[in-house]
Design a protein around this motif. Sequence first.
Motif, PDB file in Angstrom:
ATOM      1  N   ASN A 153       0.201  -1.501   0.061  1.00 26.28           N
ATOM      2  CA  ASN A 153      -0.087  -0.147   0.395  1.00 26.28           C
ATOM      3  C   ASN A 153       0.968   0.852   0.283  1.00 26.28           C
ATOM      4  O   ASN A 153       0.762   2.114  -1.092  1.00 26.28           O
ATOM      5  CB  ASN A 153      -1.066   0.007   1.735  1.00 26.28           C
ATOM      6  CG  ASN A 153      -2.217  -1.173   0.701  1.00 26.28           C
ATOM      7  OD1 ASN A 153      -3.241  -0.629   0.302  1.00 26.28           O
ATOM      8  ND2 ASN A 153      -1.891  -2.120   1.177  1.00 26.28           N
ATOM      9  N   LEU A 154       2.257   1.326   1.042  1.00 23.18           N
ATOM     10  CA  LEU A 154       2.179   2.709   1.298  1.00 23.18           C
ATOM     11  C   LEU A 154       3.689   2.368   0.157  1.00 23.18           C
ATOM     12  O   LEU A 154       4.085   3.688  -0.599  1.00 23.18           O
ATOM     13  CB  LEU A 154       3.749   2.804   2.399  1.00 23.18           C
ATOM     14  CG  LEU A 154       2.670   2.807   3.556  1.00 23.18           C
ATOM     15  CD1 LEU A 154       3.144   2.430   4.928  1.00 23.18           C
ATOM     16  CD2 LEU A 154       1.480   3.480   3.887  1.00 23.18           C
ATOM     17  N   GLY A 155       4.199   1.825  -0.657  1.00 24.40           N
ATOM     18  CA  GLY A 155       4.829   1.560  -1.713  1.00 24.40           C
ATOM     19  C   GLY A 155       4.164   1.531  -2.907  1.00 24.40           C
ATOM     20  O   GLY A 155       4.136   2.978  -4.031  1.00 24.40           O
ATOM     21  N   GLY A 156       2.784   1.604  -3.351  1.00 30.68           N
ATOM     22  CA  GLY A 156       2.203   1.961  -4.036  1.00 30.68           C
ATOM     23  C   GLY A 156       1.657   3.120  -4.568  1.00 30.68           C
ATOM     24  O   GLY A 156       1.872   4.460  -5.520  1.00 30.68           O
ATOM     25  N   LEU A 157       1.623   3.847  -3.098  1.00 34.35           N
ATOM     26  CA  LEU A 157       1.120   5.152  -2.962  1.00 34.35           C
ATOM     27  C   LEU A 157       2.339   6.461  -3.037  1.00 34.35           C
ATOM     28  O   LEU A 157       2.497   7.412  -3.944  1.00 34.35           O
ATOM     29  CB  LEU A 157       0.168   5.730  -1.275  1.00 34.35           C
ATOM     30  CG  LEU A 157       0.264   7.101  -0.849  1.00 34.35           C
ATOM     31  CD1 LEU A 157      -0.643   7.099  -1.906  1.00 34.35           C
ATOM     32  CD2 LEU A 157      -0.079   7.237   0.479  1.00 34.35           C
ATOM     33  N   VAL A 158       3.421   5.671  -3.154  1.00 34.96           N
ATOM     34  CA  VAL A 158       4.924   6.664  -3.768  1.00 34.96           C
ATOM     35  C   VAL A 158       5.036   6.623  -4.269  1.00 34.96           C
ATOM     36  O   VAL A 158       5.966   7.482  -5.511  1.00 34.96           O
ATOM     37  CB  VAL A 158       5.785   6.350  -2.574  1.00 34.96           C
ATOM     38  CG1 VAL A 158       7.222   6.652  -2.988  1.00 34.96           C
ATOM     39  CG2 VAL A 158       5.649   6.580  -1.341  1.00 34.96           C
ATOM     40  N   PHE A 159       5.003   5.508  -5.157  1.00 34.11           N
ATOM     41  CA  PHE A 159       5.408   5.189  -6.880  1.00 34.11           C
ATOM     42  C   PHE A 159       3.858   6.001  -7.646  1.00 34.11           C
ATOM     43  O   PHE A 159       4.699   6.680  -9.000  1.00 34.11           O
ATOM     44  CB  PHE A 159       5.391   3.845  -6.647  1.00 34.11           C
ATOM     45  CG  PHE A 159       6.066   2.662  -6.771  1.00 34.11           C
ATOM     46  CD1 PHE A 159       7.550   3.627  -6.530  1.00 34.11           C
ATOM     47  CD2 PHE A 159       6.337   1.431  -5.995  1.00 34.11           C
ATOM     48  CE1 PHE A 159       8.930   2.077  -5.604  1.00 34.11           C
ATOM     49  CE2 PHE A 159       7.269   0.951  -5.225  1.00 34.11           C
ATOM     50  CZ  PHE A 159       8.381   1.647  -5.587  1.00 34.11           C
ATOM     51  N   ILE A 160       2.572   5.735  -7.529  1.00 32.43           N
ATOM     52  CA  ILE A 160       1.511   6.371  -8.277  1.00 32.43           C
ATOM     53  C   ILE A 160       1.945   7.969  -8.308  1.00 32.43           C
ATOM     54  O   ILE A 160       1.805   8.177  -8.695  1.00 32.43           O
ATOM     55  CB  ILE A 160       0.867   5.834  -7.756  1.00 32.43           C
ATOM     56  CG1 ILE A 160       0.273   4.285  -7.745  1.00 32.43           C
ATOM     57  CG2 ILE A 160      -0.138   6.771  -7.829  1.00 32.43           C
ATOM     58  CD1 ILE A 160      -0.975   3.939  -7.194  1.00 32.43           C
ATOM     59  N   LEU A 161       2.263   8.528  -7.098  1.00 35.34           N
ATOM     60  CA  LEU A 161       2.236  10.077  -6.366  1.00 35.34           C
ATOM     61  C   LEU A 161       3.554  10.268  -7.550  1.00 35.34           C
ATOM     62  O   LEU A 161       4.053  11.643  -8.213  1.00 35.34           O
ATOM     63  CB  LEU A 161       2.400  10.183  -5.193  1.00 35.34           C
ATOM     64  CG  LEU A 161       1.861  10.181  -4.682  1.00 35.34           C
ATOM     65  CD1 LEU A 161       1.568  10.400  -3.164  1.00 35.34           C
ATOM     66  CD2 LEU A 161       0.467  11.416  -4.640  1.00 35.34           C
ATOM     67  N   THR A 162       4.792   9.640  -7.517  1.00 40.88           N
ATOM     68  CA  THR A 162       5.644   9.813  -8.210  1.00 40.88           C
ATOM     69  C   THR A 162       5.263   9.870  -9.730  1.00 40.88           C
ATOM     70  O   THR A 162       6.029  10.760 -10.596  1.00 40.88           O
ATOM     71  CB  THR A 162       7.015   9.448  -7.694  1.00 40.88           C
ATOM     72  OG1 THR A 162       7.645   8.794  -6.512  1.00 40.88           O
ATOM     73  CG2 THR A 162       8.597   9.488  -8.039  1.00 40.88           C
TER      74      THR A 162
END
Length: 402
Positions: A153-162
């Motif tokens: 979840n948190l990795g996905g959030l960072v990757f999508i925002l980036t």
Amino acid sequence: METALDTKQIPVWQDRRAIALLMAASLTTMANATIAPALPGLERLFAGDPNAALLTRLLVPAPSLSVALFAPLAGIAADRVGRRNLLLFGVVLFVLSGCAGLVLPDLPTIFASRLVLGIAVALIMTAQTALVGDYFSGDDRNALTGLQISARNLGGLVFILTAGWVAAISPRLPFAIYGLAAAFLPLMWLVIVDPPRLSPAGVAKPGALSDDHRSWRLPLTMLVLLQGATNMIFFIMPTQLSFFLDARGYDSAIMTGSALGVLMLSGGGFALLYRRIQRAVGYAGIFALGYGAMALGFLILLLASTTAAIFVAAAAIGAGYALVSPSFVALALNLAPARKRGLAGGILTASIFIGQFCSPLVSTPVIATPGYAHLFGGTAVLLALMTAAATLAGGANRLRRR
């Protein structure tokens, strides 16, 4: 190198093997969603292709199809050739196929690279799941399965925002984000080793299931089916939420991104609490809590008339999904014999992506005729029934123990 038999009593989150496996877990969300913000730009970039509209929309779900097809085969390979080689090769293939969109000349070849990316994800997820079972047990295993959901979840959030930021510069730049996985390889190379290859006779213990004993297969099958259904329900959010919000008159791009961000943050937070909650209420209790939270979320979404209510609904659905998801892995690893953990991990992985792939196929016809009210209301009722079933199962287990 650390071995699979290393038994130092340290918190699981300080174990370097656990950190490497969490790195691997974070890649699975990156696989599909990272390029989502770049899709409109890619469609414009390849406007000369007569199939541009279709192909750009298929770039996100394409890896799911490959995972669903190849994960069981990856599971068999993990049991036969070892988890380490499968994981390392999967990460290398992930980097190469993920970054390929930076240089490939047209949409058909980019689409083909996305299918290869799905094969890489199948290798990574299958090997990673099996290694969790090989390295950890009991509370440590439960803690790590919860941390996996947080990492996703948190990795996905960072990757999508980036990806959203770099897509504003060029629609090809989000493909470069897949190259970040290369930074994980040195630690994986150092700390991931295969457990000793045990013969069937060596695995068996008094009172334990042998590899030839069939009593584990039916419970695992039921667990896999339940996980597929759970993911089919959960995937209503990323596949249908934007259309629902658009129909309500919201700026769907901003609201969908914000709501899914709330969903991921909520899920990541509650997954960190998984071990404590599971220890307090047991597996049946955590299924009841998780499905109950998801039912509440879809009910709120059905009745929502404000932005705040939509965010509350997304948070409840994310929290519920984060509570039930780790239990599928933990229970499957408890059920499957040690020499079949790769196969169990492959089948579990396939069920996740089959559920995701089938979700819009099932939900779209419901929306087309009765509308969103019936979809969200019917989903809430189904989840409420699943909550009741889990509650009854928990009560029956407590009665048997007395």
